[in-house]
Design a protein around this motif. Structure first.
Motif, short mmCIF file in Angstrom:
data_model
loop_
_atom_site.label_atom_id
_atom_site.label_comp_id
_atom_site.label_asym_id
_atom_site.label_seq_id
_atom_site.Cartn_x
_atom_site.Cartn_y
_atom_site.Cartn_z
N ALA A 55 -88.95 -25.29 -8.32
CA ALA A 55 -87.29 -24.06 -9.56
C ALA A 55 -87.91 -26.00 -10.25
N CYS A 56 -86.87 -25.37 -11.52
CA CYS A 56 -87.07 -26.27 -12.65
C CYS A 56 -85.38 -26.16 -13.18
N PHE A 57 -84.88 -26.75 -13.97
CA PHE A 57 -84.03 -26.80 -14.99
C PHE A 57 -83.70 -27.31 -15.90
N ILE A 58 -82.64 -26.83 -17.03
CA ILE A 58 -83.04 -27.53 -18.67
C ILE A 58 -81.09 -27.55 -18.88
N ALA A 59 -80.68 -28.95 -18.97
CA ALA A 59 -79.33 -28.72 -19.12
C ALA A 59 -78.95 -29.79 -20.56
N ARG A 60 -78.01 -28.94 -21.14
CA ARG A 60 -76.95 -29.97 -21.71
C ARG A 60 -75.75 -30.76 -21.61
N THR A 93 -78.06 -27.02 -8.59
CA THR A 93 -76.89 -27.50 -8.19
C THR A 93 -76.88 -29.34 -8.67
N CYS A 94 -78.08 -29.66 -9.41
CA CYS A 94 -77.60 -30.41 -10.53
C CYS A 94 -77.89 -30.45 -11.39
N GLU A 95 -78.12 -28.94 -12.18
CA GLU A 95 -77.59 -28.67 -13.49
C GLU A 95 -76.30 -28.24 -13.21
N ARG A 96 -75.65 -28.00 -12.60
CA ARG A 96 -73.93 -27.87 -12.40
C ARG A 96 -73.72 -29.36 -12.72
N LEU A 112 -79.77 -37.02 -8.68
CA LEU A 112 -80.59 -35.99 -7.30
C LEU A 112 -79.32 -36.50 -6.18
N THR A 113 -78.75 -38.03 -6.22
CA THR A 113 -78.26 -38.07 -4.84
C THR A 113 -76.85 -37.32 -4.38
N SER A 114 -76.38 -37.14 -6.07
CA SER A 114 -75.07 -36.10 -5.42
C SER A 114 -76.05 -34.77 -4.93
N GLY A 115 -76.15 -34.23 -6.19
CA GLY A 115 -76.75 -32.74 -5.89
C GLY A 115 -77.14 -32.51 -4.22
N ALA A 132 -88.95 -34.65 -6.26
CA ALA A 132 -87.99 -34.07 -7.51
C ALA A 132 -88.07 -34.86 -8.18
N CYS A 133 -87.86 -34.69 -9.77
CA CYS A 133 -87.85 -35.67 -11.02
C CYS A 133 -87.58 -35.17 -11.98
N ILE A 134 -86.83 -35.91 -12.10
CA ILE A 134 -85.62 -35.59 -12.95
C ILE A 134 -85.35 -36.99 -14.73
N VAL A 135 -85.32 -36.00 -15.51
CA VAL A 135 -85.50 -36.71 -16.74
C VAL A 135 -84.40 -36.18 -17.39
N VAL A 136 -83.76 -38.00 -18.36
CA VAL A 136 -82.39 -37.46 -19.08
C VAL A 136 -82.85 -38.65 -20.15
N LEU A 137 -82.78 -38.31 -21.59
CA LEU A 137 -81.96 -38.34 -22.55
C LEU A 137 -81.00 -38.89 -23.03
N ASP A 138 -80.77 -40.00 -22.96
CA ASP A 138 -79.31 -40.37 -23.78
C ASP A 138 -79.11 -40.41 -25.28
#
Length: 297
Positions: A55-60, A93-96, A112-115, A132-138
């Motif tokens: 599964a994956c997600f892309i969010a802004r 859940t992480c996307e939301r 990830l922890t909250s999700g 799971a792997c999460i990548v964030v661009l600030d």
């Protein structure tokens, strides 16, 4: 027909190969998604952004772009549990949380922890395990923040070379770190890692940097040099070009996974662990291909 998901209406004003940063500009990610479920010879996208048990997600959000991939542990199928439900629910859940602004860009492990803890508290019973792997661009600071639990991961490519990559986490051969929810009474009997032990990293990026985020179905079947060869075909930052390259990478990994004579990275790793293995590793494959571009709302 091969399913490809793409994301975002962002004007990419970067030139591949990297440009010098300008402090006053916000950055963003132009991202395309492609993948295969191992039970299908064609790319079939299940409901949501799921390929097989991946599964994956892309969010802004106003401050950041966030990507995530997760790989459901297939062994649950032997107990009548659909492994894709855990990974898909975790990513949704992480996307939301991101879309609601309930996160700090510098702390993807917080997402990830909250999700994960929301899943633990879910009134609807859910069993399973997932990497799971999460990548964030600030956008404003031009920094990438990552967390990786298990054997999914990411590469950052600049000027044709890998300049950053995630570290794989394994308990032992073919047994990655994973988040889990066990049946009542079996909590101590199931392999389960805390999201807080995910490997975390932060680093600056430049316009034109390429970020490849994927599940192990890609990395087990394609070594770096093959991935870099495919990325050379990415000549500009327009949306269609990114989609085409993401599709090319996923297709090649999928073909190699079913080649019995190919010495895949997975087979090489197995040999290093004393096992006589050859061939690709049939698996679900999820690829998120991103380019760092100047943000235009």
């Amino acid at each position: 027909m091969l399913s490809v998901l793409s994301y975002g209406r962002i004007v990419a004003r970067a030139v591949l190969g990297g440009l010098s940063q300008t402090d006053g500009r916000d950055y963003s990610l132009v991202t395309a998604s492609c993948g295969f479920g191992k039970d299908f010879r064609k790319g079939i996208l299940k409901k949501g952004m799921c390929y097989g048990d991946d599964a994956c997600f892309i969010a802004r959000h106003k401050s950041a772009d966030v990507l995530g991939v997760a790989d459901g542990v297939g062994g649950w199928r032997d107990y009548g549990v659909d492994p894709s439900q855990f990974s898909a629910t975790l990513m949704r859940t992480c996307e939301r949380l991101v879309k609601e602004g309930r996160f700090t860009p510098s702390s993807p492990v917080g997402i990830l922890t909250s999700g994960y803890y929301e899943l633990l508290q879910n009134k609807v019973p859910l069993l399973g395990s997932s990497t799971a792997c999460i990548v964030v661009l600030d956008r404003r600071s031009h920094r990438i923040h990552t967390c990786n639990l298990g054997d999914s991961g990411f590469l950052v490519v600049r000027g044709g070379e890998v300049v950053h990559r995630s570290d794989e986490q394994q308990h032992y051969f073919n047994t990655p770190f994973q988040l889990s929810i066990a049946p009542p009474g079996a909590e101590g009997l199931l392999l389960s890692d805390s999201p807080e032990v995910a490997d975390s990293a932060s680093f600056d990026v430049q316009l034109g940097d390429i970020i490849l985020t994927a599940t192990d179905g890609l990395f087990d079947n394609m070594p770096d040099y093959m991935i870099l060869q495919e990325l050379k075909k990415l000549k500009n930052t327009n949306y269609d070009s990114i989609q085409k390259t993401a599709r090319s990478i996923a297709e090649q990994a999928h073909e190699l996974a079913y080649d019995p004579n190919y010495m895949s990275p997975f087979a090489q790793f197995a040999c290093d662990n004393g096992l006589n293995v050859r061939g690709g590793k049939p698996d679900d494959i999820t690829v998120l291909l991103s380019i760092v571009a100047e943000y235009t709302d």
